[in-house]
Design a protein around this motif. Structure first.
Motif, PDB file in Angstrom:
ATOM      1  N   THR B  15       8.372   4.926  -6.033  1.00  0.00           N
ATOM      2  CA  THR B  15       7.585   3.900  -6.173  1.00  0.00           C
ATOM      3  C   THR B  15       8.186   2.698  -7.156  1.00  0.00           C
ATOM      4  OG1 THR B  15       5.528   5.185  -5.856  1.00  0.00           O
ATOM      5  CG2 THR B  15       5.150   3.339  -6.883  1.00  0.00           C
ATOM      6  N   LEU B  16       8.051   1.562  -6.736  1.00  0.00           N
ATOM      7  CA  LEU B  16       8.731   0.598  -7.397  1.00  0.00           C
ATOM      8  C   LEU B  16       7.647  -0.379  -7.725  1.00  0.00           C
ATOM      9  CD1 LEU B  16      11.518  -0.950  -8.342  1.00  0.00           C
ATOM     10  CD2 LEU B  16      11.073  -2.408  -6.367  1.00  0.00           C
ATOM     11  N   ILE B  17       7.466  -0.695  -9.310  1.00  0.00           N
ATOM     12  CA  ILE B  17       6.465  -1.516  -9.889  1.00  0.00           C
ATOM     13  C   ILE B  17       6.825  -2.652 -10.435  1.00  0.00           C
ATOM     14  CG2 ILE B  17       4.696  -1.184 -11.801  1.00  0.00           C
ATOM     15  CD1 ILE B  17       4.641   1.722 -11.383  1.00  0.00           C
ATOM     16  N   LYS B  18       6.341  -3.736 -10.357  1.00  0.00           N
ATOM     17  CA  LYS B  18       6.748  -4.798 -10.785  1.00  0.00           C
ATOM     18  C   LYS B  18       5.646  -5.520 -11.532  1.00  0.00           C
ATOM     19  CE  LYS B  18      10.559  -6.230  -7.560  1.00  0.00           C
ATOM     20  NZ  LYS B  18      10.748  -7.075  -6.667  1.00  0.00           N
ATOM     21  N   CYS B  19       5.985  -6.501 -12.436  1.00  0.00           N
ATOM     22  CA  CYS B  19       4.837  -7.307 -13.126  1.00  0.00           C
ATOM     23  C   CYS B  19       4.909  -8.793 -12.526  1.00  0.00           C
ATOM     24  CB  CYS B  19       5.531  -7.869 -14.699  1.00  0.00           C
ATOM     25  SG  CYS B  19       4.545  -8.710 -15.322  1.00  0.00           S
ATOM     26  N   GLN B  21       3.986 -11.517 -13.564  1.00  0.00           N
ATOM     27  CA  GLN B  21       4.461 -12.745 -14.619  1.00  0.00           C
ATOM     28  C   GLN B  21       5.984 -12.763 -14.914  1.00  0.00           C
ATOM     29  OE1 GLN B  21       1.653 -12.522 -17.690  1.00  0.00           O
ATOM     30  NE2 GLN B  21      -0.141 -13.134 -16.279  1.00  0.00           N
ATOM     31  N   CYS B  22       6.593 -11.774 -15.217  1.00  0.00           N
ATOM     32  CA  CYS B  22       7.825 -11.804 -15.630  1.00  0.00           C
ATOM     33  C   CYS B  22       8.726 -10.823 -14.930  1.00  0.00           C
ATOM     34  CB  CYS B  22       8.050 -11.112 -17.200  1.00  0.00           C
ATOM     35  SG  CYS B  22       7.638  -9.393 -17.375  1.00  0.00           S
ATOM     36  N   ASP B  23       9.933 -10.336 -15.266  1.00  0.00           N
ATOM     37  CA  ASP B  23      10.754  -9.722 -14.282  1.00  0.00           C
ATOM     38  C   ASP B  23      10.795  -8.227 -14.779  1.00  0.00           C
ATOM     39  OD1 ASP B  23      12.015  -9.979 -16.932  1.00  0.00           O
ATOM     40  OD2 ASP B  23      13.835 -10.659 -16.237  1.00  0.00           O
ATOM     41  N   TYR B  24       9.824  -7.688 -15.437  1.00  0.00           N
ATOM     42  CA  TYR B  24       9.746  -6.257 -15.617  1.00  0.00           C
ATOM     43  C   TYR B  24       9.603  -5.374 -14.323  1.00  0.00           C
ATOM     44  CZ  TYR B  24       7.812  -1.923 -17.357  1.00  0.00           C
ATOM     45  OH  TYR B  24       7.360  -0.548 -17.509  1.00  0.00           O
ATOM     46  N   THR B  25      10.522  -4.733 -14.364  1.00  0.00           N
ATOM     47  CA  THR B  25      10.433  -3.629 -13.038  1.00  0.00           C
ATOM     48  C   THR B  25      10.522  -2.078 -13.483  1.00  0.00           C
ATOM     49  OG1 THR B  25      12.774  -3.714 -12.565  1.00  0.00           O
ATOM     50  CG2 THR B  25      11.104  -5.002 -11.206  1.00  0.00           C
ATOM     51  N   GLN B  26       9.925  -1.282 -12.773  1.00  0.00           N
ATOM     52  CA  GLN B  26       9.950   0.114 -13.406  1.00  0.00           C
ATOM     53  C   GLN B  26       9.931   1.111 -11.960  1.00  0.00           C
ATOM     54  OE1 GLN B  26       6.347   1.676 -15.149  1.00  0.00           O
ATOM     55  NE2 GLN B  26       7.087   3.917 -14.826  1.00  0.00           N
ATOM     56  N   GLU B  27      10.855   2.169 -11.880  1.00  0.00           N
ATOM     57  CA  GLU B  27      10.808   2.841 -10.383  1.00  0.00           C
ATOM     58  C   GLU B  27      10.588   4.398 -11.002  1.00  0.00           C
ATOM     59  OE1 GLU B  27      14.113   3.117  -7.058  1.00  0.00           O
ATOM     60  OE2 GLU B  27      14.382   4.341  -8.680  1.00  0.00           O
ATOM     61  N   ARG B  28       9.551   4.792 -10.451  1.00  0.00           N
ATOM     62  CA  ARG B  28       9.196   6.186 -10.683  1.00  0.00           C
ATOM     63  C   ARG B  28       8.785   7.302  -9.295  1.00  0.00           C
ATOM     64  NH1 ARG B  28       3.911   6.516  -9.303  1.00  0.00           N
ATOM     65  NH2 ARG B  28       2.362   4.884 -10.073  1.00  0.00           N
ATOM     66  N   ASP B  29       8.671   8.248  -9.556  1.00  0.00           N
ATOM     67  CA  ASP B  29       8.415   9.377  -8.214  1.00  0.00           C
ATOM     68  C   ASP B  29       6.886   8.731  -7.806  1.00  0.00           C
ATOM     69  OD1 ASP B  29      10.834  10.463  -8.841  1.00  0.00           O
ATOM     70  OD2 ASP B  29       9.963  12.335  -9.528  1.00  0.00           O
ATOM     71  N   PHE B  30       7.087   8.794  -6.356  1.00  0.00           N
ATOM     72  CA  PHE B  30       5.474   8.631  -5.716  1.00  0.00           C
ATOM     73  C   PHE B  30       4.707   9.506  -6.083  1.00  0.00           C
ATOM     74  CE2 PHE B  30       3.061   9.322  -2.162  1.00  0.00           C
ATOM     75  CZ  PHE B  30       2.311   8.360  -1.924  1.00  0.00           C
ATOM     76  N   GLN B  31       3.469   8.991  -6.298  1.00  0.00           N
ATOM     77  CA  GLN B  31       2.311   9.825  -6.564  1.00  0.00           C
ATOM     78  C   GLN B  31       1.346   9.689  -5.556  1.00  0.00           C
ATOM     79  OE1 GLN B  31       0.929   8.473 -10.365  1.00  0.00           O
ATOM     80  NE2 GLN B  31       2.724   9.463 -11.284  1.00  0.00           N
ATOM     81  N   VAL B  40      -1.564  -1.298 -11.100  1.00  0.00           N
ATOM     82  CA  VAL B  40      -1.333  -0.305 -12.110  1.00  0.00           C
ATOM     83  C   VAL B  40      -1.200  -0.135 -13.220  1.00  0.00           C
ATOM     84  CG1 VAL B  40      -0.629   1.351 -10.206  1.00  0.00           C
ATOM     85  CG2 VAL B  40       1.060  -0.362 -11.237  1.00  0.00           C
ATOM     86  N   GLY B  41      -2.151  -1.163 -13.993  1.00  0.00           N
ATOM     87  CA  GLY B  41      -2.018  -1.451 -15.539  1.00  0.00           C
ATOM     88  C   GLY B  41      -1.705  -2.560 -15.884  1.00  0.00           C
ATOM     89  N   ASN B  42      -1.029  -2.554 -17.065  1.00  0.00           N
ATOM     90  CA  ASN B  42      -0.502  -3.898 -17.641  1.00  0.00           C
ATOM     91  C   ASN B  42       1.119  -3.604 -18.169  1.00  0.00           C
ATOM     92  OD1 ASN B  42      -3.489  -3.647 -18.116  1.00  0.00           O
ATOM     93  ND2 ASN B  42      -3.068  -6.043 -18.241  1.00  0.00           N
ATOM     94  N   ASP B  46       4.693  -8.373 -21.567  1.00  0.00           N
ATOM     95  CA  ASP B  46       3.959  -9.737 -21.867  1.00  0.00           C
ATOM     96  C   ASP B  46       2.469  -9.410 -21.396  1.00  0.00           C
ATOM     97  OD1 ASP B  46       4.184  -9.628 -18.959  1.00  0.00           O
ATOM     98  OD2 ASP B  46       4.949 -11.666 -18.702  1.00  0.00           O
ATOM     99  N   ASN B  47       2.006  -7.923 -20.961  1.00  0.00           N
ATOM    100  CA  ASN B  47       0.640  -7.868 -20.917  1.00  0.00           C
ATOM    101  C   ASN B  47       0.151  -8.256 -19.664  1.00  0.00           C
ATOM    102  OD1 ASN B  47      -1.328  -6.035 -21.834  1.00  0.00           O
ATOM    103  ND2 ASN B  47      -2.628  -7.600 -22.595  1.00  0.00           N
ATOM    104  N   GLY B  48       1.145  -8.865 -18.572  1.00  0.00           N
ATOM    105  CA  GLY B  48       0.774  -9.299 -17.273  1.00  0.00           C
ATOM    106  C   GLY B  48       0.428  -8.070 -16.461  1.00  0.00           C
ATOM    107  N   PRO B  49      -0.332  -8.449 -15.254  1.00  0.00           N
ATOM    108  CA  PRO B  49      -0.866  -7.452 -14.444  1.00  0.00           C
ATOM    109  C   PRO B  49       0.424  -6.635 -13.767  1.00  0.00           C
ATOM    110  CG  PRO B  49      -1.441  -9.369 -13.579  1.00  0.00           C
ATOM    111  CD  PRO B  49      -0.904  -9.578 -14.838  1.00  0.00           C
TER     112      PRO B  49
END
Ligand SMILES: [Zn+2]
Lengths: 381, 64
Positions: B15-19, B21-31, B40-42, B46-49
Motif C-alpha cells: 500500500t502506497l500512502i501519500k500526503c 500537501q507535500c511530497d511525503y510518501t510511505q510504502e507498507r504492507d497491504f492490510q 489514513v491519518g496525518n 506538515d500534518n496534512g491529510p
C-alpha cells in the motif's frame, strides 16, 4: 502365428538350460506377442486414447480442485455474514444461467440483452439482501463476485467433463486430441478465477481497476460527485479551461457499474454539447508485449458483451462526438488478479495521454467526458 | 488466447500512502480494509491529510 513363435523359441534354445532357458522363452513370447498385438487394428489407438484420457482426467481434477476451493470460500463467507444455510444458497446459485436473446430477428437485441443481464444481476442481489437485509455494499459485492466465480468454475468443470465422458463413450480419438489440447488453457482460466476470488475477498484492486484508478485521480479534485446510473458515479473538474466530466463505477465495492448508461445520461444532461469522449480501460496484451504499456486509438475501450458499449456509441453518433480510447496492456491473469506495480505506474502515463488528448483535440470552454472503465474493487473516488 | 504462463511468481501486495500537501510518501504492507483514496491519518511532516494513492503487487525476488 503360433508356429512362428515356437519356431523362433526353439532356435534360441540351443545350448542353454535351466532358468536362463525359461527366461529367454518368456522373453521371446512376450516380445513377439507385443509385436503381433501392435499390428492388430485399433490397439494402437486404444492405448493412445488411454494415455490422452489419463492426461485430461488429471487436468479435470485440477479444475475440480479450484471449484471446491472457491465453493468452500464462498460458503465460509456466507456463513460469516449470517446466512443460515450457505450450502443451499450456493447450490441454488451454482447452476444459474442467462439465456441469450433471440438473434435471428436482429431488431433490438441490445435492449433485450440488457434487460436479461440487468434483471439477472438484480435477482442475485435480491436473493442476497432477502437473507440479510442490512448487508453492507462491500460485503454484498464480494458475495456477488464469489457467486460469479463459483458459477464460472462450475461451467468450465462441467463442460470439460462432458467432452471427456463423450470421447470415452464414442471411443473418439479426435475429440480426445482436441480436449487434450484445450484442457491446459482451461486449467489456467480456472486457476486465474480462483485466484481472483481471493483477491476480491481481501478488497485488493485488480489489474482491470486501471480505468477506475485513472478516473479516481481526476475525481479527487472534484467537490461534487453524483450517481448517474446503477452503481456508477460522476463528478466534474476544470482542466485548462475545459469542463471535464469523469465517470467511473462506484468504489470501493467490487463492481464494474454501468458506465455506458452513465455516459449517456451525462451527455444528455449536458444537452449533447460535449466535444470529446475519452474511454480508458485495461486491455489484453499479446504474448511478447510488455505489461503496463499504453496505447491510444479510436472507439469505446470496454470489454462488455454489448449493452454498455453500444450506449456510448449511440449517444456519440446522436451528437457527432468523436470517441478516443486509451488502453493499458496486461495479460488475462494480470487483469483479474492483484494490480501489478507496472500497471499502477502506467496509470500516470495514461493520465498524461488523456490530458494530451484534451489539450490537442478540444478548445477551451468545451466539455469533455472521461470514462474509467473496469472493476473498481478497492478503489474509491 | 491471451493467457500467460507467469503465474508461478510470488507476489507481495503493498500500500502506497501519500500526503495531499507535500511530497511525503510511505510504502507498507497491504492490510485488509485498505482502499485507494482512503484517508489514513496525518502527515508527520506538515500534518496534512494522508491518503492511499495506490495498492499494487510486486514480485518478490528471493535473495539467496
Ligand atoms: Zn505532508
Amino acid at each position: 502365428m503360433n508356429g512362428l513363435i515356437i519356431a523362433l523359441a526353439q532356435t534360441s534354445s540351443q545350448g542353454q538350460s535351466g532358468a536362463a532357458l525359461a527366461f529367454s522363452y518368456i522373453f521371446y513370447i512376450f516380445f513377439i506377442a507385443l509385436l503381433a498385438l501392435s499390428f492388430f487394428p485399433g490397439v494402437q489407438q486404444k492405448t493412445q486414447i488411454m494415455f490422452l484420457s489419463r492426461d485430461v482426467e488429471q487436468k479435470l481434477q485440477m479444475i475440480e480442485g479450484y471449484l471446491k476451493d472457491s465453493r468452500g470460500l464462498t460458503e465460509k463467507l456466507l456463513k460469516e455474514k449470517g446466512f443460515a444455510d450457505p450450502k443451499a444458497f450456493v447450490e441454488r446459485i451454482i447452476d444459474r444461467f442467462v439465456i441469450d436473446p433471440v438473434s435471428v430477428e436482429p431488431t433490438d437485441i441490445i435492449n433485450r440483452m440488457k434487460l436479461l443481464m440487468r434483471s439477472n444481476e438484480d435477482t442475485v442481489r435480491e436473493m442476497i439482501t432477502a437473507v440479510n437485509p442490512n448487508i453492507d455494499p462491500m460485503t454484498r459485492s464480494q458475495i456477488e463476485i464469489s457467486t460469479e466465480v463459483v458459477n464460472a468454475l462450475n461451467l468450465i468443470y462441467k463442460v470439460i467433463r462432458h467432452y471427456l465422458i463423450m470421447a470415452k463413450k464414442l471411443n473418439s480419438i479426435m475429440i480426445m486430441y482436441q480436449l487434450q489440447m484445450v484442457a491446459p488453457i482451461y486449467v489456467k482460466y480456472a486457476e486465474a478465477y480462483a485466484k481472483a476470488q481471493k483477491v476480491f475477498l481481501q478488497g485488493i484492486p485488480i489489474g482491470d481497476g486501471l480505468g477506475p484508478l485513472v478516473a479516481s485521480r481526476f475525481l479527487m479534485k472534484a467537490d461534487q460527485k453524483f450517481t448517474v446510473s446503477k452503481d456508477t458515479i460522476a463528478g466534474s473538474i476544470e482542466f485548462e479551461g475545459r469542463k471535464v466530466v469523469v465517470v467511473k463505477a462506484e468504489g470501493p465495492m467490487a463492481t464494474v457499474g454501468t458506465p455506458g448508461e452513465g455516459v449517456q445520461n451525462v451527455i444528455e444532461r449536458e444537452g449533447g454539447r460535449v466535444s470529446r469522449i475519452i474511454t480508458v480501460d485495461a486491455a489484453l496484451k499479446l504474448e511478447g508485449e510488455e505489461t503496463g504499456s499504453v496505447a491510444e486509438g479510436m472507439g469505446v475501450a470496454m470489454g462488455d458483451p454489448g449493452p454498455e458499449k453500444i450506449a456510448i456509441e449511440r449517444v456519440a453518433v446522436k451528437y457527432g462526438i468523436p470517441i478516443d480510447a486509451v488502453i493499458v496492456k496486461m495479460s488475462m491473469e494480470e487483469a483479474i488478479t492483484e494490480m501489478r506495480k507496472e500497471v499502477y505506474q502506467a496509470a500516470d502515463k495514461a493520465i498524461e495521454y488523456v490530458k494530451r488528448i484534451i489539450l490537442e483535440r478540444t478548445k477551451p470552454g468545451s466539455t469533455v467526458v472521461v470514462v474509467g472503465v473496469g472493476n473498481t474493487a478497492g478503489i474509491a473516488q | 488466447m491471451a493467457i500467460s504462463v507467469d503465474s508461478k511468481q510470488n507476489l507481495k501486495v503493498k500500500t502506497l500512502i501519500k500526503c495531499m500537501q507535500c511530497d511525503y510518501t510511505q510504502e507498507r504492507d497491504f492490510q485488509v480494509g485498505d482502499f485507494v483514496l482512503k484517508l489514513v491519518g496525518n502527515c508527520p511532516k506538515d500534518n496534512g491529510p494522508l491518503y492511499i494513492a495506490g495498492i499494487y503487487a510486486e514480485a518478490v525476488t528471493s535473495k539467496k
